[in-house]
Each structure stands twice: as C-alpha cells, then as structure tokens.
Design a protein around this motif. Structure first.
Motif, PDB file in Angstrom:
ATOM      1  N   TRP A  62       0.840  -1.211   0.000  1.00 22.45           N
ATOM      2  CA  TRP A  62       0.000   0.000   0.000  1.00 22.45           C
ATOM      3  C   TRP A  62       0.872   1.257   0.000  1.00 22.45           C
ATOM      4  N   ILE A  91       2.546   1.792  -3.560  1.00 23.03           N
ATOM      5  CA  ILE A  91       1.742   2.347  -4.653  1.00 23.03           C
ATOM      6  C   ILE A  91       1.272   3.772  -4.347  1.00 23.03           C
ATOM      7  N   LYS A 111       1.644   7.034  -7.586  1.00 20.95           N
ATOM      8  CA  LYS A 111       0.221   7.341  -7.364  1.00 20.95           C
ATOM      9  C   LYS A 111      -0.368   8.147  -8.519  1.00 20.95           C
ATOM     10  N   ILE A 145      -1.299   5.811 -11.383  1.00 19.20           N
ATOM     11  CA  ILE A 145      -2.316   4.788 -11.126  1.00 19.20           C
ATOM     12  C   ILE A 145      -3.631   5.459 -10.782  1.00 19.20           C
ATOM     13  N   GLN A 146      -4.635   5.251 -11.595  1.00 15.11           N
ATOM     14  CA  GLN A 146      -5.927   5.888 -11.372  1.00 15.11           C
ATOM     15  C   GLN A 146      -7.011   4.869 -11.002  1.00 15.11           C
ATOM     16  N   SER A 147      -6.845   3.626 -11.426  1.00 19.84           N
ATOM     17  CA  SER A 147      -7.902   2.631 -11.225  1.00 19.84           C
ATOM     18  C   SER A 147      -8.072   2.281  -9.751  1.00 19.84           C
ATOM     19  N   ARG A 148      -9.329   2.213  -9.318  1.00 19.94           N
ATOM     20  CA  ARG A 148      -9.629   1.848  -7.928  1.00 19.94           C
ATOM     21  C   ARG A 148      -9.286   0.392  -7.627  1.00 19.94           C
ATOM     22  N   VAL A 197      -6.716  -1.290  -8.501  1.00 22.20           N
ATOM     23  CA  VAL A 197      -5.294  -1.616  -8.517  1.00 22.20           C
ATOM     24  C   VAL A 197      -4.857  -2.266  -7.207  1.00 22.20           C
ATOM     25  N   PHE A 198      -5.188  -1.662  -6.069  1.00 18.55           N
ATOM     26  CA  PHE A 198      -4.728  -2.201  -4.790  1.00 18.55           C
ATOM     27  C   PHE A 198      -5.294  -3.596  -4.521  1.00 18.55           C
ATOM     28  N   PHE A 250      -6.279  -5.814  -6.619  1.00 17.92           N
ATOM     29  CA  PHE A 250      -5.654  -6.714  -7.590  1.00 17.92           C
ATOM     30  C   PHE A 250      -4.219  -7.028  -7.190  1.00 17.92           C
ATOM     31  N   LEU A 251      -3.469  -6.026  -6.772  1.00 18.51           N
ATOM     32  CA  LEU A 251      -2.084  -6.247  -6.367  1.00 18.51           C
ATOM     33  C   LEU A 251      -1.990  -7.102  -5.106  1.00 18.51           C
ATOM     34  N   ASP A 286     -10.559  -3.221  -1.171  1.00 19.72           N
ATOM     35  CA  ASP A 286     -11.327  -2.193  -1.872  1.00 19.72           C
ATOM     36  C   ASP A 286     -11.847  -1.132  -0.903  1.00 19.72           C
TER      37      ASP A 286
END
Length: 541
Positions: free
Chosen positions: A175, A178, A184, A187-190, A192-193, A195-196, A305
């Motif tokens: 966390w 990223i 940061k 990376i715009q997609s919500r 991402v975290f 998924f990672l 999420d």
C-alpha cells in the motif's frame, strides 16, 4: 451474492456428513460448520457501533487460547525448537495447577492468536479518533492481553505463523509503495490495490511451496513414509481430492483415508493435509473447497477495496485485511480453521470483511438472456462431450465412499482389514466396476478394485487393476505399495522388490506377514514373505 457460496459450503458439509465413514465425528463437525455459518451472518450484520465490542471479544478469544496453552502444553514430552522457550514452559509447568485438559497444538494456538490479537488496536484507534481517553482498566486489560498473546506467539515457535505475519505486513508495504507520489499519479484505477494484494499473496503462496514447504517435517520422530514435508503431504493429498471430487470423502475422514489409501497402513498417521482449502475439498468435494476459496478471495478484495476507496472505517478494514492475509498464508501450511472446534472460526473473517453495506460490493452482475444462454450451452456441450468421463468419476467417488465405510468402520482400532470383510465389499465392488464401464482407465476405481481383489486373495486380478492405476499415477504411494505386495504374493520377486523397495516400512511388515500368513494357514504366502524380505535386506541392509 455471497449467500449462494455460503449455501454451497453448507450443503456440501451435510453431503460430507453422509459420506463419512465415522458418522459420530462427521455429525459433530457438521454442526460446528453450521455454527460457523451462523457466526458469519452474525458478524456480517453487526451495526458499525458494535464493532468495538466485536473486536474486544475476538481479542479475548486470543487471550483465552493463550492462557489455555500455558495451562496445558507439555514442554517436556513435546519440546519446542528453542531452548529458552522450553525453559520458560517447564517453569510454567511447575507453578501451574493441574487441569487434566487436552492441550492444543502450538501451531494452532499461534494461528488463532495471530488473527485475533490485532483487533485490540481498533478500540484504541476509535478512542483516538473521538479524542476520548480510555479508562485505566482498559489499558491494564489490553497490556495484560497483549503480553499473554505475544508470549504465546513466541513460545509456539511457529515458522508458518511468523511467515504469515510478515506476509500480512507486506500488504501494508505494498500500500505504501503504490502511494509513493511518482507512482500514485500514474495509477488511477480503484481496483489496482485489491488486484495487487491478490497477486502478492499468490506469489507468497507459490514461493512457500517452492521453498520452505519442501524442507522440514510435520513429524518429530523418524518417518518411514517419506520426507514428511508439507509439500509432500500436499501432493499426496491431491490424490484424495481426485478420489472424491463430487461429494467429498466425508467430514473428519482425512486421517483414515490418508492412512488406508495413500500409505496402506491401518493406524493413524496425520490429522489433516495441513492446508485449509485442500482439507475442505477433500472432505466436502470440489464445490465445497471452491466455495470457501472464493469466499476468502472475495473477502480479500472487499477489504482491500474498502481501504482503497474509503468505503467504510479504514482502520477496521486494515485489521481485517491483515488477519485475512495471515489466515490464508498460514492456512496453506496448517489447518486450524477447519480442524476440530476450530471449524467454528472458518468463516468469521469473511463475515467481518463483508460487514454492513460492503456485502453489496461483491454481487454477481445480472447477465442478459443471450449471455446466460451462451454460458448454459457451453457448459451443456462440455458435459455432453465428457458424459462418460463424468459418469465414471461419479461411480468411482461413490464406490470409494462405500468401500471406506466398510474398511474404515472402526479406524484406527480395527487393525489390518482381512478376508472376513470381503462379502461386505460387494456393493462397493459393483459400483467401482460401473465406473470402469464408462472409463476403463479411471485411477480411483482401478486402485480400489485392486485392493478389494487383494483382500479376496485374487492377486493376479489385483495386479491387472493396480498396473492400470499405476500408469495413471506413477507416484501414488498407496498404489506402489499394493502393487508390490500383489507381486510378492504371486512369487514375482523381481517386481515385488522394484515396488516394495520404495516403501521402507515394508521390511517390518513382511516380518509380521511371515507369522500372520502362517497363522492363517497360508504357509505358501508365509514363505514368499520370507523370500522377499531376504531380497530387500540384501539390496538394502
């Protein structure tokens, strides 16, 4: 929604009760699973204002398990890996009262403590958020509890828990990584975290089985049956998943199934596969195992999420995410959330992850008519093309259950199965023969029919079945051993040596067989046992 997954988990649990060879053990475990489902809904529907009390109660659970460990564990007969820990434990043993209670395995203690201890920090964070000073007694309670749980973690000396805790800390580092300013902005997609997090934990699990799980042994004494590593146990246990893919092998059935059909011994060897999700798949079938795995993956996604998008209390989300990561990683090497009374806790973290409105974040979107129809047609085509294979798998699964209910009826107190149970295996034999009508190469059916033929003293037939099974699974230890003995009783010393040399315990067993066959009036087989024992001793003194 997730309710369908919970329903599948619950229904397959009751199918597992039906399939089990020990109905008393299965009955108790089935109701523990029902309790776990009720606890899931209780935690999922708790109002936000109750989460402080939920956190305190969970922390108390970890504290209670820690004190139970100090009161019951025997550091003399079962010392831990570190001398300092054993010295402290032996000092405890001198001053503690004698309870007579059954102790809990240290790895299980460490697992429960690791996933419950972090919840005590949530009340402190809420007090700080509201600029409220906690009562002095609360500080005393927290300090005492953290001391007890921390000491329990250290004295358990569990490498699996240590790695799981480090893996949980790695989620926080991910966390922070990223959210470095340079990353940061890109990376715009919500998603991402979340998924990672999934990719990161999958990488940890793969690393675990490539490296640490292959070293060390589950057993402390000399082990006849292999290396005793968790990776070896996992690989062998996968055969049981394939034996019972549809309805499972039965709740609480792992010890008997593993001993009888993978090691070919009539006594207890290991309590479970040391893998949470694999154990569920073995006892409740693939659907049961997949339902629990999907629930845990969905919980990880929802918890991550909620942190990334501030959908709920971020502090509580972090605690749940950390505990989930610990439970999953530790669950890959020790099964304490689906073993005995620990089964009650199998879904509690899932319930907390989906607490409140978060449950609506993981709902299967409605499919339009054309898409649903296309999916249905694809699955129908797959079923039709593989219909005979599926029929074979079903009959093999059913026949294996029928056989286990006869052969393991009194496990582990019945000893070696003998000729006296042959007539009781007629139903299983007929069902397994049905499996071969649809797929003559079905490994499960051939192995089980070979073992039944051995009990009937039809060793030529046994070799035919077992050779087919061996071609399908050359590394299956149970098949190798059964095939070796079948060749031995046929007098084929060359093939008998080839297979029995792979099972070191065969020497001791053959020494017993010399007497046992003679007592059964089969002096010819007693002499063959003596001959093959001489051959094995000459090859490997």
């Amino acid at each position: 929604s997730t309710d369908w997954l919970i329903l599948v988990f619950l229904v397959t649990a009751w199918l597992g009760y039906w399939a089990a060879y020990d109905s008393d053990v299965a009955w108790n475990k089935a109701w523990l699973i029902v309790t776990a489902v009720l606890l899931y809904y209780c935690l999922r529907e708790q109002p936000k204002e109750n989460l402080i009390w939920v956190s305190v109660i969970l922390f108390c659970l970890g504290v209670g398990v820690s004190f139970y460990y100090f009161l019951t564990y025997d550091f003399i007969s079962a010392p831990r890996r570190i001398d300092v820990v054993n010295n402290i434990g032996r000092w405890f043993m001198k001053i503690r009262p004698q309870t007579g209670w059954t102790s809990i395995h240290p790895n299980y203690v460490a697992g429960v403590v690791a996933v419950t201890m972090p919840f005590i920090f949530f009340p402190f964070l809420k007090f700080k958020e509201g600029n409220v000073h906690p009562p002095v007694l609360f500080y005393v309670f927290a300090a005492t509890g953290l001391s007890a749980t921390g000491l329990a973690l250290v004295m358990a000396t569990s490498r699996g828990v240590a790695m799981a805790i480090l893996s949980g800390a790695g989620v926080w580092l991910l966390w922070r990584l990223i959210h470095l300013s340079g990353i940061k902005r890109r990376i715009q997609s919500r998603a991402v975290f979340p998924f990672l997090v999934l990719i990161y934990l999958l990488t940890v699990i793969a690393t675990l089985y490539i490296g640490p799980a292959k070293s060390g042994s589950v057993f402390t004494d000399t082990y006849f049956y292999g290396t005793g590593s968790r990776a070896e146990l996992f690989g062998r246990s996968m055969y049981l998943v394939l034996d019972y893919p549809i309805v499972g092998g039965g709740l609480g059935a792992f010890p008997g199934l593993y001993s009888q059909y993978l090691l070919n011994i009539p006594f207890f060897n290991v309590v479970n596969s040391h893998n949470l999700f694999l154990d569920v798949a073995i006892e409740q079938g693939l659907l049961g195992g997949l339902s629990l795995a999907i629930l845990y993956v969905a919980s990880l996604w929802v918890a991550a999420d909620s942190i990334a998008n501030r959908n709920s209390d971020r502090a509580f989300g972090w605690i749940v995410l950390f505990s989930l990561a610990v439970a999953i990683i530790h669950g890959m090497v020790d099964d304490y959330l689906y073993n005995g009374i620990g089964s009650i806790l199998s879904l509690f973290l899932v319930g907390l992850a989906f607490n409140g409105n978060q449950v609506n974040k993981f709902v299967v979107r409605r499919l339009d008519f054309r898409t649903a129809g296309a999916i249905f047609l694809i699955w129908a085509a797959i079923v039709m093309v593989n219909l005979n294979l599926l029929r074979s798998i079903w009959y093999a699964n059913l026949g294996a259950i029928q056989q286990a209910k006869v052969e393991l009826k009194s496990f582990p107190d019945a000893g070696w199965a003998g000729y006296n149970i042959v007539s009781q295996l007629d139903e299983a034999s007929s069902t397994l023969q049905m499996s071969l009508q649809f797929d003559p190469e079905n490994r499960t059916a051939n192995q089980r029919l070979g073992m039944i033929a051995m009990l009937r003293h039809e060793f030529e037939s046994a070799v035919v079945f077992l050779e087919v099974a061996h071609l399908q699974a050359p590394g299956h230890r149970g098949i190798i051993k059964s095939l070796g003995y079948s060749y031995a009783w046929l007098g084929d010393l060359g093939n008998a040596e080839l297979f029995l040399s792979q099972t070191p315990e065969a020497k001791e067993e053959l020494d017993v067989y010399i007497w046992w066959w003679d007592a059964q009036g089969r002096k010819d087989l007693s002499e063959k046992a003596s001959l093959i024992l001489d051959v094995l001793n000459e090859a490997s003194p």
